[in-house]
Write an enzyme that holds these catalytic residues in place. Sequence first.
Site, PDB file in Angstrom:
ATOM      1  N   LYS A 184       0.871  -1.184   0.000  1.00 58.85           N
ATOM      2  CA  LYS A 184       0.000   0.000   0.000  1.00 58.85           C
ATOM      3  C   LYS A 184       0.911   1.239   0.000  1.00 58.85           C
ATOM      4  O   LYS A 184       1.459   1.627   1.026  1.00 58.85           O
ATOM      5  CB  LYS A 184      -0.937  -0.084   1.209  1.00 58.85           C
ATOM      6  CG  LYS A 184      -1.365   1.215   1.859  1.00 58.85           C
ATOM      7  CD  LYS A 184      -2.170   2.156   1.033  1.00 58.85           C
ATOM      8  CE  LYS A 184      -2.474   3.414   1.854  1.00 58.85           C
ATOM      9  NZ  LYS A 184      -1.896   4.636   1.271  1.00 58.85           N
ATOM     10  N   GLU A 258       9.415   1.852  10.888  1.00 59.99           N
ATOM     11  CA  GLU A 258      10.529   2.770  10.580  1.00 59.99           C
ATOM     12  C   GLU A 258       9.899   4.155  10.566  1.00 59.99           C
ATOM     13  O   GLU A 258       9.198   4.508   9.620  1.00 59.99           O
ATOM     14  CB  GLU A 258      11.126   2.449   9.208  1.00 59.99           C
ATOM     15  CG  GLU A 258      11.573   1.013   9.030  1.00 59.99           C
ATOM     16  CD  GLU A 258      12.879   0.694   9.742  1.00 59.99           C
ATOM     17  OE1 GLU A 258      13.496   1.631  10.279  1.00 59.99           O
ATOM     18  OE2 GLU A 258      13.241  -0.481   9.786  1.00 59.99           O
ATOM     19  N   CYS A 292      14.056  10.730   6.232  1.00 60.52           N
ATOM     20  CA  CYS A 292      13.853  10.446   7.657  1.00 60.52           C
ATOM     21  C   CYS A 292      15.134  10.632   8.466  1.00 60.52           C
ATOM     22  O   CYS A 292      15.091  11.016   9.614  1.00 60.52           O
ATOM     23  CB  CYS A 292      13.332   9.034   7.829  1.00 60.52           C
ATOM     24  SG  CYS A 292      14.357   7.831   6.980  1.00 60.52           S
ATOM     25  N   GLU A 394      10.010  17.153  14.037  1.00 60.81           N
ATOM     26  CA  GLU A 394      10.435  16.763  12.689  1.00 60.81           C
ATOM     27  C   GLU A 394       9.811  17.740  11.688  1.00 60.81           C
ATOM     28  O   GLU A 394       8.602  17.902  11.653  1.00 60.81           O
ATOM     29  CB  GLU A 394       9.970  15.335  12.381  1.00 60.81           C
ATOM     30  CG  GLU A 394      10.549  14.839  11.079  1.00 60.81           C
ATOM     31  CD  GLU A 394      10.091  13.427  10.703  1.00 60.81           C
ATOM     32  OE1 GLU A 394       8.880  13.154  10.783  1.00 60.81           O
ATOM     33  OE2 GLU A 394      10.950  12.621  10.318  1.00 60.81           O
TER      34      GLU A 394
HETATM   35  P1  NAP Z   1       2.450   8.870   6.961  1.00 61.19           P
HETATM   36  O1  NAP Z   1       1.514   9.988   6.862  1.00 61.19           O
HETATM   37  O2  NAP Z   1       2.650   8.224   8.279  1.00 61.19           O
HETATM   38  O3  NAP Z   1       1.979   7.821   5.858  1.00 61.19           O
HETATM   39  C1  NAP Z   1       2.708   6.644   5.581  1.00 61.19           C
HETATM   40  C2  NAP Z   1       1.789   5.600   4.983  1.00 61.19           C
HETATM   41  O4  NAP Z   1       0.812   5.184   5.948  1.00 61.19           O
HETATM   42  C3  NAP Z   1       1.003   6.089   3.779  1.00 61.19           C
HETATM   43  O5  NAP Z   1       0.885   5.017   2.855  1.00 61.19           O
HETATM   44  C4  NAP Z   1      -0.332   6.428   4.411  1.00 61.19           C
HETATM   45  O6  NAP Z   1      -1.402   6.432   3.507  1.00 61.19           O
HETATM   46  C5  NAP Z   1      -0.487   5.300   5.405  1.00 61.19           C
HETATM   47  N1  NAP Z   1      -1.417   5.577   6.501  1.00 61.19           N
HETATM   48  C6  NAP Z   1      -1.889   6.779   6.933  1.00 61.19           C
HETATM   49  N2  NAP Z   1      -2.685   6.605   8.016  1.00 61.19           N
HETATM   50  C7  NAP Z   1      -2.716   5.275   8.264  1.00 61.19           C
HETATM   51  C8  NAP Z   1      -3.342   4.471   9.263  1.00 61.19           C
HETATM   52  N3  NAP Z   1      -4.082   4.996  10.227  1.00 61.19           N
HETATM   53  N4  NAP Z   1      -3.142   3.139   9.239  1.00 61.19           N
HETATM   54  C9  NAP Z   1      -2.353   2.583   8.292  1.00 61.19           C
HETATM   55  N5  NAP Z   1      -1.737   3.286   7.322  1.00 61.19           N
HETATM   56  C10 NAP Z   1      -1.913   4.623   7.307  1.00 61.19           C
HETATM   57  O7  NAP Z   1       3.935   9.271   6.486  1.00 61.19           O
HETATM   58  P2  NAP Z   1       4.336  10.168   5.264  1.00 61.19           P
HETATM   59  O8  NAP Z   1       3.916  11.564   5.576  1.00 61.19           O
HETATM   60  O9  NAP Z   1       3.918   9.510   4.006  1.00 61.19           O
HETATM   61  O10 NAP Z   1       5.937  10.064   5.314  1.00 61.19           O
HETATM   62  C11 NAP Z   1       6.743  10.908   6.053  1.00 61.19           C
HETATM   63  C12 NAP Z   1       7.148  10.250   7.361  1.00 61.19           C
HETATM   64  O11 NAP Z   1       7.804   9.010   7.101  1.00 61.19           O
HETATM   65  C13 NAP Z   1       8.147  11.069   8.132  1.00 61.19           C
HETATM   66  O12 NAP Z   1       7.785  11.094   9.489  1.00 61.19           O
HETATM   67  C14 NAP Z   1       9.465  10.306   7.954  1.00 61.19           C
HETATM   68  O13 NAP Z   1      10.407  10.508   8.974  1.00 61.19           O
HETATM   69  C15 NAP Z   1       8.987   8.914   7.883  1.00 61.19           C
HETATM   70  N6  NAP Z   1       9.972   8.067   7.212  1.00 61.19           N
HETATM   71  C16 NAP Z   1      10.721   7.197   7.957  1.00 61.19           C
HETATM   72  C17 NAP Z   1      11.694   6.412   7.354  1.00 61.19           C
HETATM   73  C18 NAP Z   1      12.543   5.444   8.152  1.00 61.19           C
HETATM   74  O14 NAP Z   1      13.224   4.616   7.551  1.00 61.19           O
HETATM   75  N7  NAP Z   1      12.541   5.517   9.470  1.00 61.19           N
HETATM   76  C19 NAP Z   1      11.885   6.496   5.976  1.00 61.19           C
HETATM   77  C20 NAP Z   1      11.108   7.391   5.254  1.00 61.19           C
HETATM   78  C21 NAP Z   1      10.141   8.163   5.882  1.00 61.19           C
HETATM   79  P3  NAP Z   1      -1.860   7.822   2.830  1.00 61.19           P
HETATM   80  O15 NAP Z   1      -0.725   8.260   1.984  1.00 61.19           O
HETATM   81  O16 NAP Z   1      -3.008   7.415   2.016  1.00 61.19           O
HETATM   82  O17 NAP Z   1      -2.183   8.771   3.924  1.00 61.19           O
END
Ligand code: NAP
Length: 491
Positions: A184, A258, A292, A394
């Site tokens: 997804k 992650e 990240c 962040e």
């Molecule tokens: P996000 O808002 O948490 O979304 C990530 C994924 O989760 C998307 O596919 C999102 O779908 C889905 N999602 C949203 N709400 C959900 C729920 N309640 N249950 C299950 N899935 C759900 O993150 P983002 O804004 O895309 O990415 C940025 C974040 O990722 C930052 O905090 C960054 O630090 C972190 N990140 C961490 C790493 C690591 O390796 N630690 C690497 C890259 C990024 P939708 O898109 O449809 O909302």
Amino acid sequence: MGHQSMEQTQARLFINGKWAEPAAGGSSFPSLDPATGALVGTFAEAGPADVDAAVDAARCALADPAWVGITAAERARLLWRVADLIEAHAGELAELETRDQGQPLGVARDVSVAGAAEHFRYYAGWCTKIEGAVAPVSFPNTLHYTRREPVGVCALITPWNFPLMIATWKIAPALACGNTVIVKPAEQTPATTVRLVELIERAGIPAGVVNLLTGGPDVGRALVEHPGVDKVSFTGSTAVGKEIVRGSAANLKRVTLELGGKAPSIIAADADIDAAVAGNLQGGLLNSGQVCAAYTRFYVDRRRVDEFTEKLANAASGLRLGNGLDPETQLGPLVTAEHLAKVDGCVRRAVEEGAELVTGGTRADGDGSLARGNFFRPTVLAGVRDEMSIARDEVFGPVLPVLAYDDPEELAARANDTEYGLAAAVWTKDLATAHRLAADIRAGAVFVNMLPIPDSGAPWGGFGASGWGREMGKYALDVFTEVKGVWMHLG
Ligand code: NAP
């Protein structure tokens, strides 16, 4: 096929080896180019019946001889073939990633696409090396050995910052260990994941082993709560990570997370300042800071802080913003207008709290050509203090806050004064300083005199609110397998 042209993707869902419209009808959502606002493609919005169908398909594939009946060597060849196909389509994938996500084409090609192929190669190698062990149990005449079995059906949920590469961080080890998966992608950036799944199909991975559900957070939520899913591997924000822990509790799914970060970068008095400026500029601004592990708070020895800040600001203000497809571009746009507004708000608040804006701090429109895109000027803030929100939250944007330190003994405590613990950097010529700080800083990865770019062979993951578990390297084998002990009385 889900993908119909390079100009505009029209993608369906991929369930049980077939591209299909959502069961409830043709509802879809657009994905826009963050540099221009142009439509990149239209993607099917999965509904609850599609989630059920994908989970069923993945469960059936777990018992399908076409998947469980093949040898480890055959599984390795399938993964290797995916890597070859990624490389054969590298130019097209890189361009698509740039259009959908915004990252400069060089980053898309050399980091995202190259990293994606490398991940499949790396885990192709592991397929034939996933071993059990013989445990010396203290029962007479008893043989004990372990088997590493697939966890089962894995929901792989990915974010928008490196969509293609992060999808492969999960799909490749999950398949190497014999699992079946439902992917997804984030709704802002689904295009390259669709294309990857097409290549996986072409590689000959059996039907039902890899399924793709595009759509919004409800799709992720439904997978997380689904009783037919055994494991969730999630990369994304800490807030959603916490929701996933709660949502997955009913059947005690295995969960790896992650999550976000707030990486400190320490510039010691003896550091080569020019190298530190160049490294921190890239380490902080790669993919416009939407990384990240990006360096996001710079602790500089007070005797050198002015020199560092001035050089950093000069270098940052000279970077060329633009459409990632333009080979001259050094910094692309932010992923969406909402995200740009968030980053802008973080910088305004920093200034209100007393930080000094040295350069940047505003939206960029250039000569007007950037006005349609989500461009934010690279920003350097000086005089930042530990308690300011810009040093704690962040931001995930092109913002570089500089803090001063007087006593090296205070560094580890200040670096560790955060809920996160994903990455950290130390810039020094002194080995003792490097090793001492590497040991004292609580983070999943500490980089000394280098950029925060992961490698398929090394563990990746965080301490504290940066997540649970480690992926990559041999560590991913632990989280994508269950260990079974077999006890055998030998008579
Ligand atoms: P996000 O808002 O948490 O979304 C990530 C994924 O989760 C998307 O596919 C999102 O779908 C889905 N999602 C949203 N709400 C959900 C729920 N309640 N249950 C299950 N899935 C759900 O993150 P983002 O804004 O895309 O990415 C940025 C974040 O990722 C930052 O905090 C960054 O630090 C972190 N990140 C961490 C790493 C690591 O390796 N630690 C690497 C890259 C990024 P939708 O898109 O449809 O909302």
